[in-house]
Design a protein around this motif. Sequence first.
Motif, PDB file in Angstrom:
ATOM      1  N   LEU A 105       0.787  -1.225   0.000  1.00 20.11           N
ATOM      2  CA  LEU A 105       0.000   0.000   0.000  1.00 20.11           C
ATOM      3  C   LEU A 105       0.823   1.281   0.000  1.00 20.11           C
ATOM      4  O   LEU A 105       0.279   2.367   0.141  1.00 20.11           O
ATOM      5  CB  LEU A 105      -0.965  -0.010   1.192  1.00 20.11           C
ATOM      6  CG  LEU A 105      -1.986  -1.154   1.172  1.00 20.11           C
ATOM      7  CD1 LEU A 105      -2.923  -1.057   2.368  1.00 20.11           C
ATOM      8  CD2 LEU A 105      -2.787  -1.168  -0.126  1.00 20.11           C
ATOM      9  N   GLY A 106       2.136   1.156  -0.141  1.00 23.48           N
ATOM     10  CA  GLY A 106       2.955   2.335  -0.368  1.00 23.48           C
ATOM     11  C   GLY A 106       3.272   3.177   0.844  1.00 23.48           C
ATOM     12  O   GLY A 106       3.655   4.340   0.708  1.00 23.48           O
ATOM     13  N   ILE A 107       3.130   2.624   2.045  1.00 25.64           N
ATOM     14  CA  ILE A 107       3.521   3.372   3.240  1.00 25.64           C
ATOM     15  C   ILE A 107       4.962   3.030   3.598  1.00 25.64           C
ATOM     16  O   ILE A 107       5.520   2.042   3.125  1.00 25.64           O
ATOM     17  CB  ILE A 107       2.589   3.095   4.431  1.00 25.64           C
ATOM     18  CG1 ILE A 107       2.601   1.609   4.801  1.00 25.64           C
ATOM     19  CG2 ILE A 107       1.186   3.578   4.148  1.00 25.64           C
ATOM     20  CD1 ILE A 107       1.896   1.319   6.091  1.00 25.64           C
ATOM     21  N   ASP A 108       5.542   3.869   4.453  1.00 28.81           N
ATOM     22  CA  ASP A 108       6.949   3.671   4.799  1.00 28.81           C
ATOM     23  C   ASP A 108       7.152   2.620   5.884  1.00 28.81           C
ATOM     24  O   ASP A 108       8.179   1.930   5.885  1.00 28.81           O
ATOM     25  CB  ASP A 108       7.561   4.999   5.239  1.00 28.81           C
ATOM     26  CG  ASP A 108       7.578   6.016   4.112  1.00 28.81           C
ATOM     27  OD1 ASP A 108       8.152   5.708   3.051  1.00 28.81           O
ATOM     28  OD2 ASP A 108       6.987   7.101   4.273  1.00 28.81           O
ATOM     29  N   GLY A 109       6.212   2.521   6.828  1.00 26.85           N
ATOM     30  CA  GLY A 109       6.452   1.575   7.896  1.00 26.85           C
ATOM     31  C   GLY A 109       5.250   1.323   8.776  1.00 26.85           C
ATOM     32  O   GLY A 109       4.204   1.955   8.636  1.00 26.85           O
ATOM     33  N   VAL A 110       5.438   0.374   9.707  1.00 31.21           N
ATOM     34  CA  VAL A 110       4.377  -0.036  10.625  1.00 31.21           C
ATOM     35  C   VAL A 110       4.939  -0.098  12.035  1.00 31.21           C
ATOM     36  O   VAL A 110       5.998  -0.699  12.274  1.00 31.21           O
ATOM     37  CB  VAL A 110       3.815  -1.425  10.246  1.00 31.21           C
ATOM     38  CG1 VAL A 110       2.689  -1.820  11.195  1.00 31.21           C
ATOM     39  CG2 VAL A 110       3.333  -1.448   8.808  1.00 31.21           C
ATOM     40  N   PHE A 111       4.239   0.541  12.962  1.00 29.28           N
ATOM     41  CA  PHE A 111       4.511   0.368  14.384  1.00 29.28           C
ATOM     42  C   PHE A 111       3.582  -0.731  14.895  1.00 29.28           C
ATOM     43  O   PHE A 111       2.359  -0.571  14.852  1.00 29.28           O
ATOM     44  CB  PHE A 111       4.238   1.656  15.161  1.00 29.28           C
ATOM     45  CG  PHE A 111       5.109   2.814  14.774  1.00 29.28           C
ATOM     46  CD1 PHE A 111       6.433   2.889  15.220  1.00 29.28           C
ATOM     47  CD2 PHE A 111       4.614   3.847  13.989  1.00 29.28           C
ATOM     48  CE1 PHE A 111       7.236   3.971  14.877  1.00 29.28           C
ATOM     49  CE2 PHE A 111       5.406   4.931  13.648  1.00 29.28           C
ATOM     50  CZ  PHE A 111       6.730   4.990  14.083  1.00 29.28           C
ATOM     51  N   VAL A 112       4.139  -1.846  15.351  1.00 29.23           N
ATOM     52  CA  VAL A 112       3.345  -2.929  15.936  1.00 29.23           C
ATOM     53  C   VAL A 112       3.563  -2.889  17.441  1.00 29.23           C
ATOM     54  O   VAL A 112       4.683  -3.106  17.918  1.00 29.23           O
ATOM     55  CB  VAL A 112       3.753  -4.299  15.370  1.00 29.23           C
ATOM     56  CG1 VAL A 112       2.887  -5.396  15.994  1.00 29.23           C
ATOM     57  CG2 VAL A 112       3.618  -4.327  13.852  1.00 29.23           C
ATOM     58  N   ARG A 113       2.498  -2.607  18.176  1.00 23.70           N
ATOM     59  CA  ARG A 113       2.611  -2.546  19.623  1.00 23.70           C
ATOM     60  C   ARG A 113       1.776  -3.637  20.266  1.00 23.70           C
ATOM     61  O   ARG A 113       0.662  -3.932  19.833  1.00 23.70           O
ATOM     62  CB  ARG A 113       2.168  -1.161  20.140  1.00 23.70           C
ATOM     63  CG  ARG A 113       3.184  -0.053  19.807  1.00 23.70           C
ATOM     64  CD  ARG A 113       4.530  -0.378  20.447  1.00 23.70           C
ATOM     65  NE  ARG A 113       5.582   0.597  20.148  1.00 23.70           N
ATOM     66  CZ  ARG A 113       6.465   0.476  19.160  1.00 23.70           C
ATOM     67  NH1 ARG A 113       6.402  -0.568  18.342  1.00 23.70           N
ATOM     68  NH2 ARG A 113       7.422   1.377  18.997  1.00 23.70           N
ATOM     69  N   ARG A 114       2.336  -4.247  21.317  1.00 21.80           N
ATOM     70  CA  ARG A 114       1.684  -5.356  22.002  1.00 21.80           C
ATOM     71  C   ARG A 114       0.480  -4.838  22.786  1.00 21.80           C
ATOM     72  O   ARG A 114       0.587  -3.895  23.574  1.00 21.80           O
ATOM     73  CB  ARG A 114       2.673  -6.038  22.934  1.00 21.80           C
ATOM     74  CG  ARG A 114       2.128  -7.257  23.661  1.00 21.80           C
ATOM     75  CD  ARG A 114       3.236  -8.007  24.373  1.00 21.80           C
ATOM     76  NE  ARG A 114       4.024  -7.138  25.240  1.00 21.80           N
ATOM     77  CZ  ARG A 114       5.255  -6.718  24.964  1.00 21.80           C
ATOM     78  NH1 ARG A 114       5.842  -7.078  23.846  1.00 21.80           N
ATOM     79  NH2 ARG A 114       5.913  -5.936  25.812  1.00 21.80           N
ATOM     80  N   PHE A 115      -0.661  -5.470  22.558  1.00 21.42           N
ATOM     81  CA  PHE A 115      -1.844  -5.121  23.336  1.00 21.42           C
ATOM     82  C   PHE A 115      -1.876  -6.037  24.545  1.00 21.42           C
ATOM     83  O   PHE A 115      -2.145  -7.237  24.445  1.00 21.42           O
ATOM     84  CB  PHE A 115      -3.123  -5.273  22.510  1.00 21.42           C
ATOM     85  CG  PHE A 115      -4.298  -4.599  23.157  1.00 21.42           C
ATOM     86  CD1 PHE A 115      -4.632  -3.284  22.849  1.00 21.42           C
ATOM     87  CD2 PHE A 115      -5.059  -5.258  24.113  1.00 21.42           C
ATOM     88  CE1 PHE A 115      -5.697  -2.646  23.471  1.00 21.42           C
ATOM     89  CE2 PHE A 115      -6.121  -4.643  24.753  1.00 21.42           C
ATOM     90  CZ  PHE A 115      -6.441  -3.329  24.423  1.00 21.42           C
ATOM     91  N   ASP A 116      -1.590  -5.484  25.691  1.00 25.32           N
ATOM     92  CA  ASP A 116      -1.528  -6.250  26.933  1.00 25.32           C
ATOM     93  C   ASP A 116      -2.238  -5.466  28.034  1.00 25.32           C
ATOM     94  O   ASP A 116      -2.880  -4.437  27.782  1.00 25.32           O
ATOM     95  CB  ASP A 116      -0.081  -6.556  27.310  1.00 25.32           C
ATOM     96  CG  ASP A 116       0.794  -5.303  27.405  1.00 25.32           C
ATOM     97  OD1 ASP A 116       0.246  -4.169  27.449  1.00 25.32           O
ATOM     98  OD2 ASP A 116       2.032  -5.445  27.437  1.00 25.32           O
ATOM     99  N   ALA A 117      -2.119  -5.954  29.257  1.00 25.78           N
ATOM    100  CA  ALA A 117      -2.819  -5.311  30.371  1.00 25.78           C
ATOM    101  C   ALA A 117      -2.359  -3.872  30.571  1.00 25.78           C
ATOM    102  O   ALA A 117      -3.156  -2.988  30.900  1.00 25.78           O
ATOM    103  CB  ALA A 117      -2.607  -6.123  31.649  1.00 25.78           C
ATOM    104  N   ALA A 118      -1.065  -3.632  30.355  1.00 28.85           N
ATOM    105  CA  ALA A 118      -0.548  -2.275  30.542  1.00 28.85           C
ATOM    106  C   ALA A 118      -1.159  -1.317  29.523  1.00 28.85           C
ATOM    107  O   ALA A 118      -1.582  -0.200  29.876  1.00 28.85           O
ATOM    108  CB  ALA A 118       0.976  -2.279  30.423  1.00 28.85           C
ATOM    109  N   LEU A 119      -1.214  -1.739  28.279  1.00 23.83           N
ATOM    110  CA  LEU A 119      -1.791  -0.866  27.261  1.00 23.83           C
ATOM    111  C   LEU A 119      -3.291  -0.709  27.476  1.00 23.83           C
ATOM    112  O   LEU A 119      -3.841   0.392  27.332  1.00 23.83           O
ATOM    113  CB  LEU A 119      -1.510  -1.412  25.863  1.00 23.83           C
ATOM    114  CG  LEU A 119      -1.940  -0.515  24.704  1.00 23.83           C
ATOM    115  CD1 LEU A 119      -1.286   0.855  24.799  1.00 23.83           C
ATOM    116  CD2 LEU A 119      -1.619  -1.169  23.363  1.00 23.83           C
ATOM    117  N   ALA A 120      -3.961  -1.807  27.832  1.00 28.07           N
ATOM    118  CA  ALA A 120      -5.401  -1.733  28.070  1.00 28.07           C
ATOM    119  C   ALA A 120      -5.735  -0.778  29.212  1.00 28.07           C
ATOM    120  O   ALA A 120      -6.805  -0.163  29.224  1.00 28.07           O
ATOM    121  CB  ALA A 120      -5.959  -3.123  28.369  1.00 28.07           C
ATOM    122  N   GLY A 121      -4.830  -0.643  30.171  1.00 21.85           N
ATOM    123  CA  GLY A 121      -5.079   0.228  31.311  1.00 21.85           C
ATOM    124  C   GLY A 121      -4.558   1.643  31.143  1.00 21.85           C
ATOM    125  O   GLY A 121      -4.644   2.447  32.076  1.00 21.85           O
TER     126      GLY A 121
END
Length: 338
Positions: A105-121
């Motif tokens: 799709l022609g974008i430069d990059g992707v940030f993949v972040r872990r969805f865990d309890a810390a992020l959920a909170g």
Amino acid sequence: MPPSDETAATGSAASAPPRSVLIVNRDGEPVPEGLRGAVAAIGNFDGLHRGHRALIAAVREIAAAAGRPSAVLTFEPHPREFFAPDVGMFRLTDEGAKLAVLARLGIDGVFVRRFDAALAGTSAAAFVGRLLKDELGLTGVVIGHDFHFGRGREGTPAVLQALCAEHGLTCRVIEPVAAECGEVPVSSSAIRAALEAGDVAGANRLLGFRWFVQGVVRHGDKRGRTLGFPTANVALPACGLAHGIYAVRVRLADGALREGVASYGRRPTFDNGAPLLETTLFDFSGDLYGQRIAVEFVGFLRGEARFDSAEALVAQMHEDAAQARALLARDEVPSMLG
């Protein structure tokens, strides 16, 4: 095998855009030079359907105008899998498939972040100030009209716009993409419902490309060989696709593209076992065991059925193959496999 008049899909309508070199940045890794100051679309992007791609088009436009990298911020596992790990979720695109489509799709990059309890909170304010601004160093974001974020989904598009303004980030909200011909609005849920009903054509219209799955070819009971239809067998965890027979297109591990016919289901004529995707490739001989392949669904032929004899099943399989060839020859839906 029945004789073949196989023709590879050709032309711009049947071809995927060229694959780009995609920068993938994960938890704990420093933001690379190529993604510093990026403008990012945020979401789970399950399916990367036409609505999702409207966000990505906007990101590319904004980033190009500002001289910034374009990116996507997405989360693994899908939040639904985190909150209900014992309930299988029918994902349209697992992480590997999602990254494969994003590379087109022609974008430069992707940030993949872990969805865990810390992020959920994480609070909505911390999501913007700590994650988007400080950790990722974004200069702008693009979201869909229904995007929610932060602890208890407290963050709304209006909240995100206000927080972005406070931190000096631009924020654009993209309205829903209208479906054609009076169909349901484009959404991952609508696509799942179509696939669960066996409506591959409808799902592909909402996606804007042929839906595909990926997996490693495993050993089976070798029954297909004795019937004259050897199969490449792939297990699909938590797949809600309707059981039945499909016209398919397959990308092999070496990049070669083949056409074929596939059965997804429990094999009621024989063992009624666990669901399995069994694909017969037209005019192919070779060992695919252990290889990772991608199977692209072009059309639904019929539902799964029990036959009184192997002979009756084989006769129907020949008819299925002929119908699949005819459907594949006239299909013009774009592909993300190449």
